[in-house]
Design a protein around this motif. Structure first.
Motif, PDB file in Angstrom:
ATOM      1  N   TRP A  64       0.834  -1.211   0.000  1.00  0.00           N
ATOM      2  CA  TRP A  64       0.000   0.000   0.000  1.00  0.00           C
ATOM      3  C   TRP A  64       0.870   1.263   0.000  1.00  0.00           C
ATOM      4  CZ3 TRP A  64      -4.461   1.519  -1.552  1.00  0.00           C
ATOM      5  CH2 TRP A  64      -4.972   2.755  -1.138  1.00  0.00           C
ATOM      6  N   CYS A  91       1.954   1.808  -3.464  1.00  0.00           N
ATOM      7  CA  CYS A  91       0.830   2.327  -4.265  1.00  0.00           C
ATOM      8  C   CYS A  91       0.704   3.837  -4.088  1.00  0.00           C
ATOM      9  CB  CYS A  91      -0.490   1.667  -3.845  1.00  0.00           C
ATOM     10  SG  CYS A  91      -0.660  -0.056  -4.320  1.00  0.00           S
ATOM     11  N   CYS A  92       0.814   4.275  -2.835  1.00  0.00           N
ATOM     12  CA  CYS A  92       0.674   5.710  -2.537  1.00  0.00           C
ATOM     13  C   CYS A  92       1.820   6.510  -3.153  1.00  0.00           C
ATOM     14  CB  CYS A  92       0.628   5.922  -1.028  1.00  0.00           C
ATOM     15  SG  CYS A  92      -0.795   5.127  -0.247  1.00  0.00           S
ATOM     16  N   SER A  93       3.020   5.986  -3.030  1.00  0.00           N
ATOM     17  CA  SER A  93       4.199   6.687  -3.538  1.00  0.00           C
ATOM     18  C   SER A  93       4.135   6.873  -5.058  1.00  0.00           C
ATOM     19  CB  SER A  93       5.449   5.891  -3.152  1.00  0.00           C
ATOM     20  OG  SER A  93       6.592   6.438  -3.740  1.00  0.00           O
ATOM     21  N   THR A 141       1.512   6.655  -7.071  1.00  0.00           N
ATOM     22  CA  THR A 141       0.343   7.444  -7.496  1.00  0.00           C
ATOM     23  C   THR A 141       0.612   8.936  -7.339  1.00  0.00           C
ATOM     24  OG1 THR A 141      -1.118   5.614  -6.892  1.00  0.00           O
ATOM     25  CG2 THR A 141      -2.146   7.765  -7.201  1.00  0.00           C
ATOM     26  N   LYS A 142       1.199   9.305  -6.206  1.00  0.00           N
ATOM     27  CA  LYS A 142       1.531  10.730  -5.996  1.00  0.00           C
ATOM     28  C   LYS A 142       2.451  11.251  -7.095  1.00  0.00           C
ATOM     29  CE  LYS A 142       0.883  11.087  -0.985  1.00  0.00           C
ATOM     30  NZ  LYS A 142       1.534  10.987   0.334  1.00  0.00           N
ATOM     31  N   ALA A 198      -8.852   1.520  -0.370  1.00  0.00           N
ATOM     32  CA  ALA A 198      -9.193   2.806  -0.993  1.00  0.00           C
ATOM     33  C   ALA A 198     -10.575   3.317  -0.599  1.00  0.00           C
ATOM     34  CB  ALA A 198      -9.112   2.674  -2.518  1.00  0.00           C
ATOM     35  N   ALA A 250      -7.670   7.537   2.441  1.00  0.00           N
ATOM     36  CA  ALA A 250      -7.025   6.997   1.237  1.00  0.00           C
ATOM     37  C   ALA A 250      -6.681   8.111   0.253  1.00  0.00           C
ATOM     38  CB  ALA A 250      -7.937   5.962   0.577  1.00  0.00           C
ATOM     39  N   LYS A 277      -5.865  11.145   0.930  1.00  0.00           N
ATOM     40  CA  LYS A 277      -4.655  11.807   1.427  1.00  0.00           C
ATOM     41  C   LYS A 277      -3.418  10.951   1.135  1.00  0.00           C
ATOM     42  CE  LYS A 277      -2.626  13.759   5.642  1.00  0.00           C
ATOM     43  NZ  LYS A 277      -2.723  13.849   7.110  1.00  0.00           N
ATOM     44  N   ASP A 278      -3.533   9.634   1.379  1.00  0.00           N
ATOM     45  CA  ASP A 278      -2.411   8.711   1.144  1.00  0.00           C
ATOM     46  C   ASP A 278      -1.967   8.726  -0.317  1.00  0.00           C
ATOM     47  OD1 ASP A 278      -2.444   7.896   3.779  1.00  0.00           O
ATOM     48  OD2 ASP A 278      -3.434   5.968   3.403  1.00  0.00           O
ATOM     49  N   LEU A 279      -2.956   8.766  -1.220  1.00  0.00           N
ATOM     50  CA  LEU A 279      -2.673   8.625  -2.652  1.00  0.00           C
ATOM     51  C   LEU A 279      -2.429   9.954  -3.363  1.00  0.00           C
ATOM     52  CD1 LEU A 279      -5.456   5.971  -3.360  1.00  0.00           C
ATOM     53  CD2 LEU A 279      -3.004   5.539  -3.600  1.00  0.00           C
TER      54      LEU A 279
END
Length: 550
Positions: free
Chosen positions: A59, A62-64, A66-67, A179, A242, A244-246
């Motif tokens: 996860w 995924c966040c890294s 996507t940003k 998500a 989610a 915020k994370d993404l």
């Protein structure tokens, strides 16, 4: 002069979790990958045939990524998110915290990977039941599916994991839960890997017969009692946490997910082929097979009516393309096998230094080296005396025999770069011969296939592509976007957003053809002979095994 106001471009985010890395792409409504990023993820191999991962690590990756791909883009133009992932098993407790799938009690290692073969005795017990649900997985369940893994957990980790588990997710469904906060499962995952049927749902008698009656008593809450079609919008979209994370806006549409190979199929199989002089032009997409070639390979064929193919998974209704039945052949180790053969050769250090000096990848260098040593022969004919059986990790299709081993016939005492190049070529040919074996089995059962659509990492290797065309005798279509799996994931997000009326419409608009590789029919006789030898190899292996076991 009047001014025309431009319509803002619509974007979709596709997130793909492969075996060794997580990738994300920003894709527009025409299927163009505008931005792309990837990040490696960790794999643990605590003992032979045990492969584990961490859902927290995945996860975070995924966040890294996507940003990175949405950086600088107007958030209002991003319309939807789609996930795909390997069909690995994720275990969390009743509070959704990671739960160890190992005897060491390492909770961060809470995923049994798709390629993990620890549950051999469990899958043998399941197959011995000859339960009716097995007819939908080619007659024999694979050790890579989820029921044997669940049974292994109950047999080996009853107190530490089985009794404490709150939810067992397929990895694509874990991502959509992460998500959206909704535990709904994708029809793709539960049908293809868990024995759910699109018309009858879960079969109580199967789970009771194999000793997992606990799941029935709990009304399947742990493995999913709310199922959505791939591309359908999940819940209320991205949760605030989610989002915020993404690095994405809260509430944007999140699609019910797909297994990674199925996302690749979605990204290529429906492309418009007009003007390319292909046999599948003006034919239904049932004349096509999508091959997703990476660490392993999957062969995805669709049909309007269910076709039961011995040793090939399915038929699965609406598991990839809504309204069509899916059959899925596969090879458990392809990219992984090529790496294993090349990197394990004594001449590999020489190859590495020469490739680095020429600023090429090791595989580009090997392809060039084969061109040097072929002289007047076609490259493929160099292996007239060298033959490989490629099942170093067992056979998934069409023999469904995970006890099969790899074979090499024709070795000499020479150990130089020439010999490394030849064994590399013979391995690629063996993988293509395995594809031919799968396609012929599908055709014998009732499929009518005339064109291959390739995507995935191995489709970037021109030798791999040409060998598949020559050995199968079928043209190979490569998509315009190399990252077809990510396009497939983005297609899901596009459908969830409501911007397309159906998955089929999005497939046609967003899947684009890049290049067509035709087979060289003058080489047919040579590869027919190679195929004859190929089939003899497995006969001999079974024969000598029978002798040793007698």
């Amino acid at each position: 002069m009047g001014s025309t106001k431009q319509t803002p471009v619509k974007y979709y985010v596709g997130i793909d979790v492969g075996s060794a890395s997580v990738r994300a792409a920003l894709v527009d409504a025409f299927g163009t990958v505008v931005a792309h990023a990837d990040q490696p993820i960790q794999i643990w191999e605590p003992r032979p045939d045990h492969y584990e991962q961490s859902s927290a690590d995945i996860w975070a990756a995924c966040c890294s990524v996507t940003k990175k791909v949405v950086c600088g883009v107007d958030a209002s133009q991003i319309r939807g998110v789609g996930f795909d992932a390997t069909c690995s098993l994720v275990v969390v407790d009743k509070q959704f915290q990671p739960l160890a799938v190992n005897c060491e009690g390492q909770n961060d290692r809470n995923i049994i990977m798709w390629m993990d073969h620890r549950a051999v005795s469990q899958v043998e017990r399941i197959n011995a039941t000859q339960h009716r649900v097995l007819s939908y997985v080619g007659g024999v369940m694979s050790v890579e599916m989820q029921p044997p893994k669940l049974l292994w957990i109950k047999d080996n980790l009853q107190e530490s994991c089985w009794e404490k588990a709150g939810y067992f997710f397929d990895l694509p469904d874990f991502l959509s839960w992460k998500a959206t906060g909704v535990t709904a499962r994708s029809l793709c995952t539960v049908v293809c890997k868990w024995t759910y049927t699109s018309d009858g749902g879960w079969d109580d008698s199967f789970w009771k017969t194999i000793g997992l009656e606990d799941l029935v008593k709990e009304k399947y809450e742990k493995i999913g009692n709310h199922v959505l079609s791939p591309g359908e919008s999940v819940g209320k979209g991205l949760t605030p946490e989610a989002a915020k994370d993404l690095g994405l806006p809260e509430g944007i549409a999140v699609a019910a997910s797909l297994i990674d190979a199925h996302a690749g199929g979605l990204g290529v199989i429906g492309a418009d082929v007009k003007g390319h002089n292909l046999p599948c032009e003006n034919q239904p997409i049932t004349s096509r097979v999508a091959m997703i070639c990476g660490t392993s390979s999957c062969h995805m064929g669709v049909s309007e009516t269910p076709i039961f193919v011995p040793g090939v998974w399915g038929p699965y209704f609406s598991a990839m393309v809504p309204g069509l039945w899916l059959n899925e052949g596969g090879q458990s180790a392809t990219g992984k096998l090529i790496d294993h053969v090349v990197r394990g050769h004594v001449a590999f250090p020489e190859l590495q230094s020469k490739a680095a000096a020429s600023a090429h990848s090791i595989y580009t260098y090997l392809n060039s080296h084969l061109d040097l040593i072929k002289k007047s022969l076609p490259v493929g004919f160099l292996t007239v005396d060298l033959h490989v059986w490629p099942d170093f990790h067992g056979n998934r299709s069409p023999l469904t025999d995970l006890t099969l081993k790899g074979m090499v016939v024709g070795l000499t005492l020479s150990q130089g770069l020439d010999e490394l190049a030849l064994i590399y070529l013979a391995t690629i040919q063996a993988i293509a011969l395995g594809t031919r074996h799968i396609l012929e089995t599908m055709e014998a059962a009732g499929h009518h296939i005339n064109t291959l659509f390739l995507c995935g990492g191995l489709s970037k290797n021109p030798l791999f592509v040409q060998m598949h065309a020559d050995i199968t005798g079928k043209p190979v279509v490569l998509s315009r976007e190399v990252e077809s799996v990510l396009v497939g994931a983005a297609i899901l997000g596009a459908c969830a957003s409501g911007d397309f009326a159906s998955i089929q419409e999005a497939m046609e608009k967003m899947g684009k053809i890049g290049r067509v590789v035709q087979p060289n029919h003058e080489h047919k006789r040579f590869y027919d002979k190679k195929y004859e030898v190929f089939l003899k190899l497995v006969e001999h292996q079974r024969e000598y095994r029978s002798i040793m076991n007698s």
